[in-house]
Write an enzyme that holds these catalytic residues in place. Structure first.
Site, mmCIF file in Angstrom:
data_model
loop_
_atom_site.group_PDB
_atom_site.id
_atom_site.type_symbol
_atom_site.label_atom_id
_atom_site.label_comp_id
_atom_site.label_asym_id
_atom_site.label_seq_id
_atom_site.Cartn_x
_atom_site.Cartn_y
_atom_site.Cartn_z
ATOM 1 C CG ASP A 128 -1.968 0.960 1.182
ATOM 2 O OD1 ASP A 128 -2.104 1.715 0.253
ATOM 3 O OD2 ASP A 128 -3.026 0.513 1.997
ATOM 4 C CG ASP B 158 -9.441 2.998 1.300
ATOM 5 O OD1 ASP B 158 -8.761 2.785 0.632
ATOM 6 O OD2 ASP B 158 -9.010 3.086 2.705
HETATM 7 C C1 GLA Z 1 -5.455 2.080 2.669
HETATM 8 C C2 GLA Z 1 -5.930 1.091 1.921
HETATM 9 C C3 GLA Z 1 -6.963 0.290 2.541
HETATM 10 C C4 GLA Z 1 -6.362 -0.092 4.090
HETATM 11 C C5 GLA Z 1 -5.688 0.953 4.753
HETATM 12 C C6 GLA Z 1 -5.169 0.363 5.983
HETATM 13 O O1 GLA Z 1 -6.323 3.146 2.955
HETATM 14 O O2 GLA Z 1 -6.413 1.564 0.671
HETATM 15 O O3 GLA Z 1 -7.543 -0.614 1.800
HETATM 16 O O4 GLA Z 1 -5.461 -1.096 3.670
HETATM 17 O O5 GLA Z 1 -4.689 1.600 4.137
HETATM 18 O O6 GLA Z 1 -4.416 1.341 6.607
#
Ligand code: GLA
Length: 504
Positions: free
Chosen positions: A269, A330
């Site tokens: 990520d 997200d």
């Molecule tokens: C980001 C990702 C999410 C999750 C969070 C964890 O926002 O897009 O899917 O993994 O980090 O902190």
């Protein structure tokens, strides 16, 4: 001479300039912040006026050395700008650092956070300990397909339901629930720990789990013994999105650690790495670096790229070893967000196919924020999009209704179809959409979506499926054949219908 220095050698020069005897302004030198708001985590500020024009650096735990722009020091106060992130209206933000007696008061804004913190004068030795150590990226290479993820990965991930409240016990319980519910046998085999498992690095630099995960290898064994696969999460920057330790400066070592634990899937990520990797070249190289490191372990590890769809990731995701790549920010458990992503931000269909998939994010089905019909839309849309199916609810609390949504074999078969075509809208009219996904057996999945708030009648024709005539029609959710003469359907508000058409 100072003008020719880079930010990083500037940091070194500033370390040397720490002795107050050389200070040209009362702010010159090193300032340390022992108590800092965790984001962006400013731990040190350095200013030097050697050579005339003042220069300065703010060091943070998230983004490393941030160079001051347009620095002016006057009357015991420094005013400067810092590059800002994720806020198009403010590409930079103004900060001030002002003397207050023996202390320095730092005030500024960064992205969503406001920082106000007080620092003390520091010594060169202390500055050295806090100086950020940059790493260099390898040149971009190309990884050949490894045969993994021939169909979109399916499983469960901890984030949507548990966020940081995840531990060994819960992960084991999810593995058990996958078996007990029959979800594993329906194809959901990945058990993915998302953010929040990380502890600190040991003296050898190896990343250790936090106290909630006493033994990762034992956890992997537990998961494997149930015919499942274990996934883990990291980030190319110094910090993950929830502020845990990232892989920055330890990429190969972390890949080896994950492989040694028996990890089968890595979600990587971008998070704080977005400061460093802010163009197509750098973001590809950082994802390639981990892709190559995973390959070098010799273990089969599904590689999930999470950089929110930036820089046309679908065009190069496979090249860096990725098997799936997020297309957006997200998802949340509400219809507008799910629909915005699923209908309009699910990636370019030409990038998807066996071995590499557009990932519109994890499922929210079972978390309770949407109506039954909206969840039908969610599942139908993901299946039509050949999207990875990563559940995100507490599997122990899967109601019979939710279980039916998640385990419908014919719906899953549309998602997992061997041809791996990502379906797309064939027709959009007002708030209705007809989507088409050709399947390996020559039939065509047709999805009828109603994005409106009232029931809608949607008609389909042979042409929607690319046929000249229809020979058969099946209601996929119901698992029942329909008369092929039936071409008009009432779709509930925010609901969907999934059909399979055969024709000539
Ligand atoms: C980001 C990702 C999410 C999750 C969070 C964890 O926002 O897009 O899917 O993994 O980090 O902190």
């Amino acid at each position: 001479m100072l003008r020719a220095l880079t930010t990083l050698s500037l940091a070194a020069a500033l370390t040397l300039a720490a002795a107050p005897a050389r200070a040209a302004t009362p702010l010159d030198g090193v300032w340390l912040f022992d108590k800092a708001p965790s984001f962006p985590g400013v731990t040190m500020l350095q200013i030097t006026s050697q050579g005339g024009k003042p220069k300065g650096v703010v060091t943070s735990t998230w983004y490393g050395a941030m160079e001051m722009q347009n620095l002016v020091v006057k009357d015991g106060k420094a005013t400067f700008e810092l590059r800002n992130l994720n806020d198009k209206a403010h590409p930079t933000r103004q900060w001030t650092a002002a003397l207050e007696g023996q202390a320095l008061k730092l005030v500024g804004d960064f992205w969503y956070a406001h920082a106000e913190q007080t620092g003390r004068r520091g010594k060169a030795r202390e500055a050295k300990a806090r100086t950020f150590k940059p790493t260099t990226l390898p040149p971009l290479g190309s990884l050949t397909p490894d045969g993994l993820a021939r169909t979109p990965p399916m499983g469960w991930s901890s984030w949507n339901k548990f966020a940081e409240n995840i531990d060994d016990k819960t992960v084991r319980a999810m593995a058990d629930a996958l078996v007990a519910t029959g979800l594993r046998d329906a194809g959901y085999i990945h058990v993915n720990i998302d953010d929040g498992w990380q502890g600190t690095r040991g003296p050898d630099g190896a990343l250790r789990p936090n106290a909630k995960f006493p033994d990762m290898k034992a956890l992997a064994d537990y998961v494997h013994a149930r015919g499942l696969k274990l996934g883990i999460y990291s980030a190319p920057g110094p910090k993950t999105c929830a502020g845990y330790e990232g892989s920055y400066g330890h990429v190969q070592q972390d890949a080896r650690t994950f492989a040694a634990w028996g990890v089968d899937y890595l979600k990587y990520d971008l998070c704080s790495g977005e400061w460093f990797y802010d163009d197509a070249d750098k973001v590809q190289r950082t994802y390639y670096e981990m892709g190559a490191a995973l390959r070098a372990t010799g273990r089969a590890i599904v590689y999930s790229l999470c950089e929110y769809g930036r820089f046309d990731v679908g065009a190069w995701g496979r090249n860096v070893g990725g098997h799936l790549w997020r297309t957006t920010g997200d998802i949340t458990d509400d219809y507008p967000t799910m629909a915005r992503i699923g209908f309009d931000k699910n990636g370019k269909p030409e990038h998807a196919g066996p071995g590499g998939w557009n990932d519109p994010d994890m499922l929210e089905i079972g978390n309770g924020g949407m109506s039954h019909d909206a969840y039908v839309t969610h599942m139908t849309l993901w299946a039509m999009s050949a999207a990875p199916l990563m559940m995100g609810h507490d599997l122990r609390q899967t109601s019979p209704e939710v279980l039916k949504l998640l385990t419908n074999r014919e719906v899953i078969a549309v998602d997992q179809d061997a041809m791996g075509v990502q379906g797309q809208a064939a027709r959009r009219e007002g708030t209705t959409e007809v989507w088409k996904k050709p399947l390996a057996d020559g039939s065509v999945a047709l999805a009828l979506f109603n994005r409106g708030d009232a029931p809608a009648t949607i008609s389909v024709s042979a042409a929607d499926a690319g046929f000249t005539g229809l020979e058969g029609m099946r209601d996929v959710w119901a698992g029942a054949d329909l008369a092929s003469s039936r071409t008009s359907f009432v779709v509930p508000p925010r609901g969907a219908l999934l059909l399979k058409a055969r024709g000539r």
